[in-house]
Design a protein around this motif. Sequence first.
Motif, PDB file in Angstrom:
ATOM      1  N   ALA A 255       7.709  62.302  51.873  1.00 43.36           N
ATOM      2  CA  ALA A 255       8.165  62.402  50.482  1.00 43.36           C
ATOM      3  C   ALA A 255       7.326  63.407  49.705  1.00 43.36           C
ATOM      4  O   ALA A 255       7.847  64.183  48.890  1.00 43.36           O
ATOM      5  CB  ALA A 255       8.096  61.025  49.817  1.00 43.36           C
TER       6      ALA A 255
ATOM      7  N   ALA B 125      15.727  63.156  40.544  1.00 40.55           N
ATOM      8  CA  ALA B 125      15.461  63.852  41.805  1.00 40.55           C
ATOM      9  C   ALA B 125      16.565  64.847  42.134  1.00 40.55           C
ATOM     10  O   ALA B 125      17.756  64.522  42.065  1.00 40.55           O
ATOM     11  CB  ALA B 125      15.304  62.850  42.942  1.00 40.55           C
TER      12      ALA B 125
ATOM     13  N   LYS C 112       8.306  66.893  50.754  1.00 39.53           N
ATOM     14  CA  LYS C 112       9.668  67.181  50.289  1.00 39.53           C
ATOM     15  C   LYS C 112       9.654  67.550  48.811  1.00 39.53           C
ATOM     16  O   LYS C 112      10.371  68.446  48.382  1.00 39.53           O
ATOM     17  CB  LYS C 112      10.559  65.961  50.521  1.00 39.53           C
ATOM     18  CG  LYS C 112      12.011  66.167  50.087  1.00 39.53           C
ATOM     19  CD  LYS C 112      12.858  64.928  50.361  1.00 39.53           C
ATOM     20  CE  LYS C 112      14.304  65.138  49.917  1.00 39.53           C
ATOM     21  NZ  LYS C 112      15.150  63.944  50.146  1.00 39.53           N
ATOM     22  N   HIS C 113       8.819  66.866  48.027  1.00 38.18           N
ATOM     23  CA  HIS C 113       8.786  67.093  46.582  1.00 38.18           C
ATOM     24  C   HIS C 113       7.964  68.309  46.192  1.00 38.18           C
ATOM     25  O   HIS C 113       8.361  69.087  45.316  1.00 38.18           O
ATOM     26  CB  HIS C 113       8.231  65.854  45.882  1.00 38.18           C
ATOM     27  CG  HIS C 113       8.318  65.916  44.388  1.00 38.18           C
ATOM     28  ND1 HIS C 113       9.484  65.663  43.704  1.00 38.18           N
ATOM     29  CD2 HIS C 113       7.390  66.218  43.447  1.00 38.18           C
ATOM     30  CE1 HIS C 113       9.271  65.806  42.404  1.00 38.18           C
ATOM     31  NE2 HIS C 113       8.018  66.140  42.224  1.00 38.18           N
TER      32      HIS C 113
ATOM     33  N   VAL D 245      11.359  61.109  44.157  1.00 34.37           N
ATOM     34  CA  VAL D 245      11.910  61.737  45.364  1.00 34.37           C
ATOM     35  C   VAL D 245      12.432  60.626  46.266  1.00 34.37           C
ATOM     36  O   VAL D 245      11.829  59.548  46.349  1.00 34.37           O
ATOM     37  CB  VAL D 245      10.856  62.613  46.087  1.00 34.37           C
ATOM     38  CG1 VAL D 245       9.628  61.820  46.461  1.00 34.37           C
ATOM     39  CG2 VAL D 245      11.452  63.277  47.319  1.00 34.37           C
TER      40      VAL D 245
END
Length: 358
Positions: free
Chosen positions: A105, A356, A108-109, A167
């Motif tokens: 996560a 998100a 990804k963010h 996220v």
Amino acid sequence: MAKTLEELRIEIDALDKEIQSLIGNRAELASAVAEVKKTSDDKSSFYRPEREAQVLRKVIERNDNPIKDKDMAHIFREIMSACLALEQGINIAYLGPEGTFTQEATLKHFGHAVSTLDCASIDEIFHQVEKGNANYGVVPIENSSNGVIGATIDMLYSQGLKICGEVEVSIQHQLMMADQSKEIKVIYAHQQALDQCHRWLENHYPNIELKAVASNALAARIVKDEPNAAAIASKVALDLYTLERVAKNIEDKAGNVTRFIVLSKEEVPSSNKDKTSLLVVTKHEAGALFDLLSPFKEQDINVLQIARHPMPGIKWEYMFLIDIEGHQQQEHIQKALAKVSDEVLNLIILGSYPVAVL
């Protein structure tokens, strides 16, 4: 006449060179932004969640080529991450060790150009951000199968950090071991993963000992050196610890998703598509929940979720985690929150932040 393979490759090489040059130009502009900020009175962080959300939304809106919207947004996510690293190095605390869904996560963010600090617990992530050892923290807050994460709610209630982003990560569990030709005598995993794979484990390994550990990534690390042990963990952990996959996607419910939040010391301006999270302690009287929700209806505010959670250390008393659509700076949100504050024992605004994108 159709182009030859060699001609197509020459064109691709030329485009690659042009793309690389344009990315370099963007990086130079990002560095110029950093210099302007350093010489101005703007003391805010170089990382601006609302600005990044706006950029990624625009990338998706104008995407009109064969590459999927999300894939295009991920490419720009990494470009922005690399440019931010030139402006200001930031450090992100996450629930470790390497290979956890929380690390997934985080990357990804924020993209892969950030520095990360793996922590042994959710409490430690909060403390690292509070002490300034990490600029931001990433923690799980709810799972589509198991509900809210109690440890995160407790820390949000007792600490002063704000939520500045969110996220979502699709959770797919893999069963793995060092040598799958060996007999499985014990399976390690985080308790939540054991719960999410309960029926599958009952059907396939009904008599095997199940051991809960601090994280699935730790489980993967343990079985690397334990021949008759298996772990439930992510595909990332499978590759990271060079294990063999015994079974794929063993979660009981398809579409299992965990939502993570980003912790910060700072408030986030509006990105024009936001949500606001609240913790509320209601009065002990009839109609208290109705009185709590009425101001949102009066102001035509969409309540995205409401979840009950026990008050830390107080038996049979509860608080509510509430997500609403909109930003706390908006006038109708302010009016609703002012009314809610009059009706409840305690109202904590955890933060307003961009919905998100990825």
